[in-house]
Design an enzyme around this catalytic site. Structure first.
Site, PDB file in Angstrom:
ATOM      1  N   CYS A 197       0.841  -1.204   0.000  1.00  0.00           N
ATOM      2  CA  CYS A 197       0.000   0.000   0.000  1.00  0.00           C
ATOM      3  C   CYS A 197       0.878   1.257   0.000  1.00  0.00           C
ATOM      4  O   CYS A 197       1.479   1.573  -1.002  1.00  0.00           O
ATOM      5  CB  CYS A 197      -0.983  -0.033   1.170  1.00  0.00           C
ATOM      6  SG  CYS A 197      -2.371   1.120   0.995  1.00  0.00           S
ATOM      7  N   HIS A 226      -3.550  -5.469   1.119  1.00  0.00           N
ATOM      8  CA  HIS A 226      -2.833  -5.713   2.373  1.00  0.00           C
ATOM      9  C   HIS A 226      -2.789  -7.202   2.712  1.00  0.00           C
ATOM     10  O   HIS A 226      -3.698  -7.725   3.362  1.00  0.00           O
ATOM     11  CB  HIS A 226      -3.527  -4.977   3.512  1.00  0.00           C
ATOM     12  CG  HIS A 226      -3.313  -3.504   3.528  1.00  0.00           C
ATOM     13  ND1 HIS A 226      -2.290  -2.904   4.220  1.00  0.00           N
ATOM     14  CD2 HIS A 226      -4.000  -2.504   2.926  1.00  0.00           C
ATOM     15  CE1 HIS A 226      -2.349  -1.584   4.058  1.00  0.00           C
ATOM     16  NE2 HIS A 226      -3.378  -1.323   3.268  1.00  0.00           N
ATOM     17  N   GLU A 248      -0.942  -8.559   4.950  1.00  0.00           N
ATOM     18  CA  GLU A 248      -0.777  -8.711   6.404  1.00  0.00           C
ATOM     19  C   GLU A 248      -2.102  -8.619   7.156  1.00  0.00           C
ATOM     20  O   GLU A 248      -2.157  -8.916   8.354  1.00  0.00           O
ATOM     21  CB  GLU A 248       0.218  -7.661   6.929  1.00  0.00           C
ATOM     22  CG  GLU A 248      -0.339  -6.278   7.185  1.00  0.00           C
ATOM     23  CD  GLU A 248      -0.606  -5.454   5.932  1.00  0.00           C
ATOM     24  OE1 GLU A 248      -1.045  -4.289   6.072  1.00  0.00           O
ATOM     25  OE2 GLU A 248      -0.360  -5.948   4.818  1.00  0.00           O
TER      26      GLU A 248
END
Length: 261
Positions: A96, A222, A224
Site C-alpha cells: 500500500c 494488504h 498482512e
C-alpha cells in the site's frame, strides 16, 4: 539453519508495521521494526537482513503526495544501500503506502522515460474517495518470487490513492511485455471489470508491480491483514485448516530466502 531475518521500516504515520512483523514471524522469519532515521544513521543495519518491507499506513501524513516524503528520504539517504540490498539477491516488498514509496523512488518498475522522468505513478482513485473493501487478485507475472503461480488471492484494500498509471502508452506496453504487472484485480471467476472489481481504476487492472529480478514486489492490497482464517469476512464458512491468502506472500518470501541464502 540461521533464521531468515526481515526489517520492517518505521516512520511517522506508518501504522501497519506490527501486523507485518506478525505475518513474517508466522512465516518463520525473525522480524525487527526499525525507524528509517536509525537506518539512515547506520545503513549497515541492512546487512544482516534478507527481506526489507515498506509497510502500509500514511507515512508523514501523505503530505505532498502519498509516500512522496518517505520516498525522498530513501532516494537521498538510502538509495545506494537499498540498491545494494537488491543487487545482493535479497527481497523487498512494499505494501500500500510502501508500494507508493517504491514507485516514487523509481525502484518500481525499475525503468524511466527517455528523459529520466518517472514512467509510472500511483494517483487518486477514480471514485475520488477512500476505498475500503476486499478484492480478488490474479497472478500476472511468471518470475516474481512472492507469487504462487495460478493461486487467486482474496485480500483487503484500504487506500485513497491506488490507481496505477503510466506516463505514456509506450510505458504501459513495456510494463506488460516485460512482465512487471505482478497481480491484476479480477472478479471471483478471474475476469477483469470496472468498479468495484477494479477498485481504483488502475490501467489494465494492475494491482501490483515487480521489477525485472522478480525479487521486488509492490502491491496495493494488504496481505498482512489476512493471515488468519478468522480475518476473512466469511470465516465461519471457511475450512478450519485453510491457509489465509495473505500468508502466501510471506511464506513464499521466507521459503525463497531459506533456499537461496
Amino acid at each position: 539453519m540461521n533464521k531468515v531475518k526481515a526489517i520492517v521500516l518505521r516512520a511517522a504515520g506508518i501504522n501497519c508495521d506490527q501486523e507485518t512483523v506478525e505475518a513474517l514471524e508466522l512465516a518463520g522469519a525473525q522480524a525487527a521494526r526499525l525507524h528509517i532515521n536509525s537506518i539512515i544513521k547506520d545503513p549497515s543495519a541492512l546487512d544482516d537482513a534478507q527481506i526489507l518491507v515498506f509497510p502500509g499506513g500514511f507515512s508523514y501524513g501523505d503530505d505532498v503526495a502519498a509516500g512522496k516524503i518517505l520516498a525522498n528520504q530513501v532516494m537521498h539517504h538510502l538509495g545506494d544501500a537499498v540498491r545494494g540490498f537488491i543487487d545482493a539477491g535479497k527481497l523487498v516488498i512494499g505494501i500500500c503506502n510502501g508500494f507508493q514509496v517504491l514507485v516514487k523512488t523509481g525502484i518500481l518498475p525499475g525503468f524511466s522515460e527517455s528523459d529520466g522522468s518517472s514512467s509510472v505513478t500511483i494517483t487518486y482513485n477514480d471514485s475520488a474517495k477512500f476505498e475500503d473493501r476486499w478484492v480478488y487478485l490474479e497472478p500476472a507475472a511468471d518470475n516474481c518470487v512472492f507469487i504462487t503461480p495460478g493461486r487467486r488471492l482474496y485480500l483487503p484494500i484500504a487506500h485513497g490513492e491506488g490507481k496505477v498509471v503510466t506516463k505514456t502508452p509506450e510505458s504501459l506496453d513495456k510494463l506488460l511485455e516485460e512482465g512487471h504487472a505482478a497481480f491484476r484485480y479480477v472478479d471471483s471467476a478471474g475476469g477483469q471489470g470496472g468498479f468495484p472489481v477494479n477498485p481504483n481504476g488502475s490501467m489494465e487492472s494492475i494491482a501490483a508491480l515487480t521489477d525485472t529480478t522478480g525479487r521486488v514486489l509492490g502491491l496495493m492490497p494488504h496481505p498482512e491483514r489476512f493471515i488468519r482464517r478468522t480475518q476473512h469476512p466469511f470465516w465461519t464458512r471457511m475450512p478450519e485448516n485453510m491457509e489465509a491468502d495473505g500468508m502466501t506472500i510471506f511464506n513464499n518470501a521466507v521459503e525463497y530466502v531459506s533456499t537461496n541464502f
